[in-house]
Design a protein around this motif. Structure first.
Motif, PDB file in Angstrom:
ATOM      1  N   LYS A  29      47.564  28.553  53.223  1.00 30.60           N
ATOM      2  CA  LYS A  29      47.845  28.864  51.816  1.00 30.60           C
ATOM      3  C   LYS A  29      46.563  29.160  51.039  1.00 30.60           C
ATOM      4  CE  LYS A  29      52.289  28.622  51.255  1.00 30.60           C
ATOM      5  NZ  LYS A  29      53.055  29.747  50.745  1.00 30.60           N
ATOM      6  N   ALA A  30      45.487  28.442  51.335  1.00 31.18           N
ATOM      7  CA  ALA A  30      44.209  28.708  50.661  1.00 31.18           C
ATOM      8  C   ALA A  30      43.724  30.123  50.995  1.00 31.18           C
ATOM      9  CB  ALA A  30      43.174  27.670  51.059  1.00 31.18           C
ATOM     10  N   ASP A  31      43.912  30.554  52.229  1.00 31.73           N
ATOM     11  CA  ASP A  31      43.555  31.928  52.606  1.00 31.73           C
ATOM     12  C   ASP A  31      44.363  32.947  51.793  1.00 31.73           C
ATOM     13  OD1 ASP A  31      41.646  31.201  54.501  1.00 31.73           O
ATOM     14  OD2 ASP A  31      43.078  31.248  56.165  1.00 31.73           O
ATOM     15  N   GLU A  32      45.648  32.660  51.575  1.00 31.23           N
ATOM     16  CA  GLU A  32      46.479  33.549  50.767  1.00 31.23           C
ATOM     17  C   GLU A  32      45.982  33.602  49.325  1.00 31.23           C
ATOM     18  OE1 GLU A  32      50.627  32.555  50.994  1.00 31.23           O
ATOM     19  OE2 GLU A  32      50.617  32.578  53.187  1.00 31.23           O
ATOM     20  N   LEU A  33      45.601  32.443  48.789  1.00 32.75           N
ATOM     21  CA  LEU A  33      45.071  32.403  47.419  1.00 32.75           C
ATOM     22  C   LEU A  33      43.794  33.229  47.307  1.00 32.75           C
ATOM     23  CD1 LEU A  33      45.603  28.640  46.561  1.00 32.75           C
ATOM     24  CD2 LEU A  33      46.687  30.585  45.420  1.00 32.75           C
ATOM     25  N   VAL A  34      42.949  33.159  48.311  1.00 30.40           N
ATOM     26  CA  VAL A  34      41.700  33.925  48.311  1.00 30.40           C
ATOM     27  C   VAL A  34      42.002  35.421  48.283  1.00 30.40           C
ATOM     28  CG1 VAL A  34      39.713  34.579  49.730  1.00 30.40           C
ATOM     29  CG2 VAL A  34      40.235  32.173  49.347  1.00 30.40           C
ATOM     30  N   ARG A  35      42.921  35.860  49.120  1.00 35.07           N
ATOM     31  CA  ARG A  35      43.262  37.285  49.143  1.00 35.07           C
ATOM     32  C   ARG A  35      43.829  37.742  47.807  1.00 35.07           C
ATOM     33  NH1 ARG A  35      44.809  35.754  54.312  1.00 35.07           N
ATOM     34  NH2 ARG A  35      47.018  35.637  53.763  1.00 35.07           N
ATOM     35  N   ALA A  36      44.679  36.920  47.197  1.00 31.81           N
ATOM     36  CA  ALA A  36      45.263  37.282  45.906  1.00 31.81           C
ATOM     37  C   ALA A  36      44.194  37.322  44.806  1.00 31.81           C
ATOM     38  CB  ALA A  36      46.358  36.288  45.531  1.00 31.81           C
ATOM     39  N   ALA A  37      43.316  36.328  44.788  1.00 31.97           N
ATOM     40  CA  ALA A  37      42.259  36.289  43.761  1.00 31.97           C
ATOM     41  C   ALA A  37      41.302  37.461  43.935  1.00 31.97           C
ATOM     42  CB  ALA A  37      41.503  34.966  43.836  1.00 31.97           C
ATOM     43  N   GLU A  38      40.987  37.791  45.166  1.00 31.85           N
ATOM     44  CA  GLU A  38      40.079  38.908  45.427  1.00 31.85           C
ATOM     45  C   GLU A  38      40.682  40.225  44.935  1.00 31.85           C
ATOM     46  OE1 GLU A  38      37.145  40.144  49.036  1.00 31.85           O
ATOM     47  OE2 GLU A  38      39.154  39.488  49.586  1.00 31.85           O
ATOM     48  N   ALA A  39      41.986  40.388  45.106  1.00 32.12           N
ATOM     49  CA  ALA A  39      42.652  41.609  44.641  1.00 32.12           C
ATOM     50  C   ALA A  39      42.754  41.651  43.117  1.00 32.12           C
ATOM     51  CB  ALA A  39      44.042  41.709  45.254  1.00 32.12           C
ATOM     52  N   LEU A  40      42.961  40.501  42.505  1.00 32.82           N
ATOM     53  CA  LEU A  40      43.133  40.444  41.057  1.00 32.82           C
ATOM     54  C   LEU A  40      41.810  40.531  40.298  1.00 32.82           C
ATOM     55  CD1 LEU A  40      45.225  40.130  38.823  1.00 32.82           C
ATOM     56  CD2 LEU A  40      44.991  37.655  39.063  1.00 32.82           C
ATOM     57  N   TYR A  41      40.781  39.903  40.839  1.00 29.56           N
ATOM     58  CA  TYR A  41      39.468  39.866  40.183  1.00 29.56           C
ATOM     59  C   TYR A  41      38.454  40.628  41.028  1.00 29.56           C
ATOM     60  CZ  TYR A  41      41.795  36.157  37.623  1.00 29.56           C
ATOM     61  OH  TYR A  41      42.681  35.450  36.870  1.00 29.56           O
ATOM     62  N   VAL A  42      38.587  41.945  41.037  1.00 31.28           N
ATOM     63  CA  VAL A  42      37.764  42.807  41.888  1.00 31.28           C
ATOM     64  C   VAL A  42      36.279  42.643  41.588  1.00 31.28           C
ATOM     65  CG1 VAL A  42      37.295  45.195  42.548  1.00 31.28           C
ATOM     66  CG2 VAL A  42      39.641  44.454  42.124  1.00 31.28           C
ATOM     67  N   HIS A  43      35.924  42.485  40.332  1.00 30.69           N
ATOM     68  CA  HIS A  43      34.521  42.333  39.939  1.00 30.69           C
ATOM     69  C   HIS A  43      34.263  40.883  39.529  1.00 30.69           C
ATOM     70  CE1 HIS A  43      34.184  46.639  40.186  1.00 30.69           C
ATOM     71  NE2 HIS A  43      35.224  46.762  39.387  1.00 30.69           N
ATOM     72  N   GLY A  44      34.530  39.973  40.442  1.00 30.27           N
ATOM     73  CA  GLY A  44      34.459  38.550  40.145  1.00 30.27           C
ATOM     74  C   GLY A  44      33.137  38.057  39.593  1.00 30.27           C
ATOM     75  N   ARG A  45      32.027  38.504  40.165  1.00 27.90           N
ATOM     76  CA  ARG A  45      30.714  38.018  39.732  1.00 27.90           C
ATOM     77  C   ARG A  45      30.410  38.382  38.283  1.00 27.90           C
ATOM     78  NH1 ARG A  45      28.871  34.119  42.586  1.00 27.90           N
ATOM     79  NH2 ARG A  45      26.782  34.779  43.064  1.00 27.90           N
ATOM     80  N   SER A  46      30.987  39.464  37.784  1.00 30.35           N
ATOM     81  CA  SER A  46      30.723  39.870  36.408  1.00 30.35           C
ATOM     82  C   SER A  46      31.834  39.434  35.454  1.00 30.35           C
ATOM     83  CB  SER A  46      30.539  41.389  36.336  1.00 30.35           C
ATOM     84  OG  SER A  46      31.714  42.042  36.761  1.00 30.35           O
ATOM     85  N   HIS A  47      32.717  38.603  35.906  1.00 36.21           N
ATOM     86  CA  HIS A  47      33.824  38.092  35.088  1.00 36.21           C
ATOM     87  C   HIS A  47      33.256  37.313  33.904  1.00 36.21           C
ATOM     88  CE1 HIS A  47      37.929  36.721  34.399  1.00 36.21           C
ATOM     89  NE2 HIS A  47      37.467  35.488  34.248  1.00 36.21           N
ATOM     90  N   ASP A  48      33.705  37.644  32.707  1.00 37.53           N
ATOM     91  CA  ASP A  48      33.161  36.967  31.527  1.00 37.53           C
ATOM     92  C   ASP A  48      34.236  36.302  30.692  1.00 37.53           C
ATOM     93  OD1 ASP A  48      34.336  39.199  30.485  1.00 37.53           O
ATOM     94  OD2 ASP A  48      32.596  39.871  29.351  1.00 37.53           O
TER      95      ASP A  48
END
Length: 85
Positions: A29-48
């Motif tokens: 399930k954690a792997d699924e959450l990672v895939r979903a978060a990666e798709a939703l927050y494509v530019h994660g490092r610059s998230h403000d």
């Protein structure tokens, strides 16, 4: 850096004693959450903005609580409860 997940706080200690079958379900399930978060927050490092609210997920044998920290590009499993049945 790419998205990942890890145990944090008490979940790290709980993972040492939890049954392997329960841990496999949590990790799946954690792997699924990672895939979903990666798709939703494509530019994660610059998230403000504020990080999304975490949640609870039920898996066979128990449940776990997670938190997504977008700027770290990480899903943290912060608590696990194994019910033993």
């Amino acid at each position: 850096m790419s998205w990942s997940w890890e145990y944090a706080f008490a979940a790290e200690e709980a993972a040492r004693t939890a049954p392997p079958a329960f841990l496999r379900e949590v990790e799946r399930k954690a792997d699924e959450l990672v895939r979903a978060a990666e798709a939703l927050y494509v530019h994660g490092r610059s998230h403000d903005d504020v990080d999304p609210k975490g949640g609870d997920i039920t898996v066979p044998g128990g449940m776990f609580r997670y938190q997504i920290v977008v700027r770290n590009e990480c899903v943290y499993v912060v608590q696990m409860t194994h019910l033993g049945f």
